[in-house]
Design a protein around this motif. Structure first.
Motif, PDB file in Angstrom:
ATOM      1  N   UNK A 243      63.907  59.006  61.675  1.00 31.75           N
ATOM      2  CA  UNK A 243      64.125  59.072  60.690  1.00 31.75           C
ATOM      3  C   UNK A 243      63.608  60.968  60.118  1.00 31.75           C
ATOM      4  N   UNK A 244      62.256  61.076  61.011  1.00 28.11           N
ATOM      5  CA  UNK A 244      60.689  61.918  60.907  1.00 28.11           C
ATOM      6  C   UNK A 244      61.869  63.472  60.828  1.00 28.11           C
ATOM      7  N   UNK A 245      62.764  63.564  61.972  1.00 26.65           N
ATOM      8  CA  UNK A 245      63.510  64.218  62.602  1.00 26.65           C
ATOM      9  C   UNK A 245      64.123  64.989  60.959  1.00 26.65           C
ATOM     10  N   UNK A 246      64.473  64.648  59.612  1.00 25.31           N
ATOM     11  CA  UNK A 246      65.517  65.218  59.004  1.00 25.31           C
ATOM     12  C   UNK A 246      64.862  65.798  57.825  1.00 25.31           C
ATOM     13  N   UNK A 247      63.695  65.728  58.197  1.00 25.93           N
ATOM     14  CA  UNK A 247      62.005  66.429  57.338  1.00 25.93           C
ATOM     15  C   UNK A 247      62.346  67.521  57.229  1.00 25.93           C
ATOM     16  N   UNK A 248      62.858  68.832  58.418  1.00 24.57           N
ATOM     17  CA  UNK A 248      63.014  69.997  58.189  1.00 24.57           C
ATOM     18  C   UNK A 248      64.594  70.370  58.221  1.00 24.57           C
ATOM     19  N   UNK A 249      65.560  69.589  58.028  1.00 23.08           N
ATOM     20  CA  UNK A 249      66.275  69.887  57.871  1.00 23.08           C
ATOM     21  C   UNK A 249      66.847  70.438  56.563  1.00 23.08           C
ATOM     22  N   UNK A 250      67.997  71.159  56.377  1.00 21.40           N
ATOM     23  CA  UNK A 250      68.668  71.554  54.403  1.00 21.40           C
ATOM     24  C   UNK A 250      69.231  69.760  53.778  1.00 21.40           C
ATOM     25  N   UNK A 251      69.834  69.949  53.516  1.00 17.88           N
ATOM     26  CA  UNK A 251      70.757  69.672  52.773  1.00 17.88           C
ATOM     27  C   UNK A 251      71.683  68.660  53.346  1.00 17.88           C
ATOM     28  N   UNK A 252      72.576  69.608  53.393  1.00 16.37           N
ATOM     29  CA  UNK A 252      74.044  69.605  53.999  1.00 16.37           C
ATOM     30  C   UNK A 252      74.166  68.578  55.887  1.00 16.37           C
ATOM     31  N   UNK A 253      72.757  69.127  56.234  1.00 10.58           N
ATOM     32  CA  UNK A 253      72.419  68.997  57.721  1.00 10.58           C
ATOM     33  C   UNK A 253      72.009  67.711  57.892  1.00 10.58           C
ATOM     34  N   UNK A 254      71.071  67.372  56.605  1.00  9.31           N
ATOM     35  CA  UNK A 254      70.695  65.984  56.948  1.00  9.31           C
ATOM     36  C   UNK A 254      72.001  64.782  56.275  1.00  9.31           C
ATOM     37  N   UNK A 255      72.465  65.260  55.676  1.00 17.57           N
ATOM     38  CA  UNK A 255      73.684  64.196  54.919  1.00 17.57           C
ATOM     39  C   UNK A 255      74.317  63.881  55.646  1.00 17.57           C
ATOM     40  N   UNK A 256      74.494  65.017  56.830  1.00 19.83           N
ATOM     41  CA  UNK A 256      75.240  64.796  58.210  1.00 19.83           C
ATOM     42  C   UNK A 256      74.924  63.345  59.625  1.00 19.83           C
TER      43      UNK A 256
END
Length: 255
Positions: free
Chosen positions: A104-117
């Motif tokens: 889950x920590x890898x999501x921190x640096x993603x933009x919102x669309x990438x994170x949602x996927x």
């Protein structure tokens, strides 16, 4: 006092029927500008510097403009640490994340669309193991798009539910947020989650998700970053209040 799940409906009724009331909480998500156009709020323009000079002087002029309609100040901004710095992100069931091997920590640096996927893939794996849970939180009162311009590096101009946002990279141009590529991609993602059963089928009519939150029924949900729900170093309250749910968080200043 009014129960939180019924607050908006009761305030709408009181305003529309002309009931007498002294003080209320309001915001763009509570239809502030629409009610202001109907004359629901008192004019505070002359009263504030006279009766609340310290409050009036300490709040920046730009914030007063946000609550000014037709030249009249109609509200007092909630100007404090947790209001000016919006800590927003996503919460995950950390025990389930560990169970399926989701970082889950890898999501921190993603933009919102990438994170949602990426979160969608996690939800799918989690629901295979826990079909009785709810993959993603949805409710009638707001969505990740409609209520949270900050997630998209934008800010609403007036009511966030009507066309009129600005991009931080180009703040002098007001755009229709519902005509952007980001909104189209967001709709595709959420449609996919609906068809896969990642959200409640009645999610568009649910008005109160607090019971499901307290029971930790959601595999993933939005995080609004109150001091006791953010995964900060040394913050022991997060584990006590949210039953081990971890939060992907970031600080974004509202401009």
């Amino acid at each position: 006092m009014v129960d939180g799940s019924q607050y908006q409906d009761k305030m709408n009724l009181m305003i529309n029927t002309g009931d007498d009331w002294d003080l209320c909480f309001t915001a763009h998500c509570f239809d502030f500008y629409n009610h202001a156009s109907k004359g629901a709020y008192a004019d505070l323009t002359e009263l504030l510097p006279k009766l609340a000079p310290e409050t009036y002087s300490r709040i920046p002029e730009g914030l007063w403009k946000d609550v000014t309609v037709d030249g009249k100040i109609l509200a007092s901004p909630n100007y404090q640490q947790w209001g000016a710095a919006a800590r927003k992100g996503f919460k995950f069931r950390s025990d389930i994340a560990k169970e399926v091997g989701f970082d889950w920590e890898s999501v921190k640096d993603m933009d919102t669309l990438e994170a949602l996927n990426v979160i969608g893939d996690f939800i799918g794996k989690a629901l295979e193991l826990h079909p009785d849970m709810i993959g993603w939180e949805t409710a009638e009162g707001g969505t990740l798009w409609k209520s949270d311009a900050l997630y998209w590096d934008m800010e609403s101009v007036g009511d966030s539910q009507t066309p009129g946002w600005i991009r931080y990279e180009d703040p002098n141009i007001v755009i229709n947020q519902f005509a952007t590529d980001e909104f189209m991609e967001y709709c595709k993602i959420m449609r996919d989650r609906y068809e896969k059963g990642y959200v409640r089928k009645d999610g568009s009519t649910v008005t109160d998700t607090s019971v499901d939150r307290q029971a930790s029924k959601f595999i993933a949900e939005l995080c609004y970053g109150w001091p006791d729900s953010v995964d900060m170093p040394g913050n022991l309250d997060v584990s006590k209040r949210w039953n081990g749910i971890s939060c992907r968080w970031e600080i974004q200043l509202q401009l």
